[in-house]
Design an enzyme around this catalytic site. Structure first.
Site, PDB file in Angstrom:
ATOM      1  N   SER A   3      59.425  44.733  58.038  1.00 58.91           N
ATOM      2  CA  SER A   3      58.262  45.226  58.777  1.00 58.91           C
ATOM      3  C   SER A   3      58.497  46.671  59.228  1.00 58.91           C
ATOM      4  O   SER A   3      58.772  47.531  58.387  1.00 58.91           O
ATOM      5  CB  SER A   3      57.964  44.278  59.949  1.00 58.91           C
ATOM      6  OG  SER A   3      56.706  44.536  60.510  1.00 58.91           O
TER       7      SER A   3
ATOM      8  N   ASP B 180      49.574  38.985  53.754  1.00 54.96           N
ATOM      9  CA  ASP B 180      50.105  39.910  54.757  1.00 54.96           C
ATOM     10  C   ASP B 180      49.228  41.152  54.757  1.00 54.96           C
ATOM     11  O   ASP B 180      48.964  41.719  53.697  1.00 54.96           O
ATOM     12  CB  ASP B 180      51.550  40.267  54.378  1.00 54.96           C
ATOM     13  CG  ASP B 180      52.226  41.209  55.362  1.00 54.96           C
ATOM     14  OD1 ASP B 180      51.574  41.697  56.306  1.00 54.96           O
ATOM     15  OD2 ASP B 180      53.430  41.472  55.180  1.00 54.96           O
TER      16      ASP B 180
ATOM     17  N   HIS C  33      53.182  37.512  56.805  1.00 57.24           N
ATOM     18  CA  HIS C  33      54.152  38.465  57.334  1.00 57.24           C
ATOM     19  C   HIS C  33      55.203  37.720  58.165  1.00 57.24           C
ATOM     20  O   HIS C  33      54.901  36.771  58.859  1.00 57.24           O
ATOM     21  CB  HIS C  33      53.404  39.473  58.212  1.00 57.24           C
ATOM     22  CG  HIS C  33      54.221  40.655  58.606  1.00 57.24           C
ATOM     23  ND1 HIS C  33      54.456  41.724  57.767  1.00 57.24           N
ATOM     24  CD2 HIS C  33      54.852  40.963  59.769  1.00 57.24           C
ATOM     25  CE1 HIS C  33      55.186  42.628  58.382  1.00 57.24           C
ATOM     26  NE2 HIS C  33      55.442  42.187  59.603  1.00 57.24           N
TER      27      HIS C  33
END
Length: 255
Positions: free
Chosen positions: A104, A197, A227
């Site tokens: 991320s 995501d 995610h």
């Protein structure tokens, strides 16, 4: 142990390694939108990467927003990578075999570190990019399609980024690696993405840009996953598969 930032601030770090002989290592940068996340939130994932790969993993807790806004996290990550190359031997590691990775926001930082390493002649064997953010303004189809109900929603992304960086600065490649105009020569990449995501399109776009620049890319796209799935190894078989894929990339690049 602590790693010094460029301004001398001690940054907490944690070493995962069970071997006596000097091992190659990966600097791991945790996710959390540049605002949350810690050594504890990613402890299990880092343990899995070290155990499955046989390489050492050094997790870094870079400084977070809103107390420390852009580009502090970028500078902390880069300072740690430079420190690790120079001082790996003090940890019983081999500084000549080095990689960087993250998920991320940490994946964004890892991509930026790889670009900086290329510019400064710091050799890297691998960049491990797990569900990274790479675009300046999030104007992708996946940001719209998965804006709500898929774990990481649009309002949360906006909240993170508003705390981290001024809108006028978002075209800076240190926030949006897709904005960098020359990816040639950057370290080989393992890119791990989740289909459902908001960030998947920009992850795919960055992998495409790397390939177009002649960079070796291994791309793993996990269908039906959201995610942050890679940290859910106790309940998702696909998460364990993704951890193993990351570890295999580390093995191939480092060992």
């Amino acid at each position: 142990f602590d790693v010094p930032a460029a301004d001398g601030t001690p940054l907490p770090a944690r070493l995962y390694c069970d071997a006596d002989q000097p091992r190659p290592s990966l600097l791991y940068l945790h996710g959390g939108g540049f605002v949350i996340g810690s050594l504890e939130t990613h402890d299990s994932l880092c343990r899995q990467l070290a155990r499955r790969s046989g390489a050492a993993v050094i997790a870094l807790h870079y400084r977070l927003a809103p107390e420390h806004r852009f580009p502090v996290a970028v500078d902390d990550a880069w300072a740690a990578l430079q420190w690790l190359q120079r001082h790996a031997a003090t940890l019983g590691l081999d500084g000549s075999r080095l990689a960087v990775g993250g998920d991320s926001a940490g994946g964004t930082l890892a991509a930026v570190c790889a670009l900086r390493a290329c510019e400064h002649g710091l050799p890297l064997a691998l960049q491990l990019l797990i569900t990274p953010g790479t675009s300046a303004y999030g104007d992708t189809a996946s940001r719209r399609l998965f804006a709500n109900g898929f774990l990481l929603d649009a309002a949360t992304v906006d909240w993170f980024f508003d705390h981290y960086i001024d809108h006028a600065h978002r075209a800076d490649w240190r926030f949006a690696p897709l904005q960098h105009d020359a990816l040639e020569g950057v370290a080989p990449a393992c890119v791990i993405l989740a289909e459902c995501d908001p960030l998947v399109d920009e992850g795919l776009a960055y992998a495409d840009r790397l390939r177009a620049a002649g960079v070796a890319v291994t791309l793993e796209l996990y269908r039906g996953l959201t995610h942050d799935f890679i940290k859910m190894g106790r309940v998702l078989g696909e998460a364990a598969d993704a951890q193993q894929a990351a570890a295999e990339a580390m093995k191939e690049a480092l060992l």
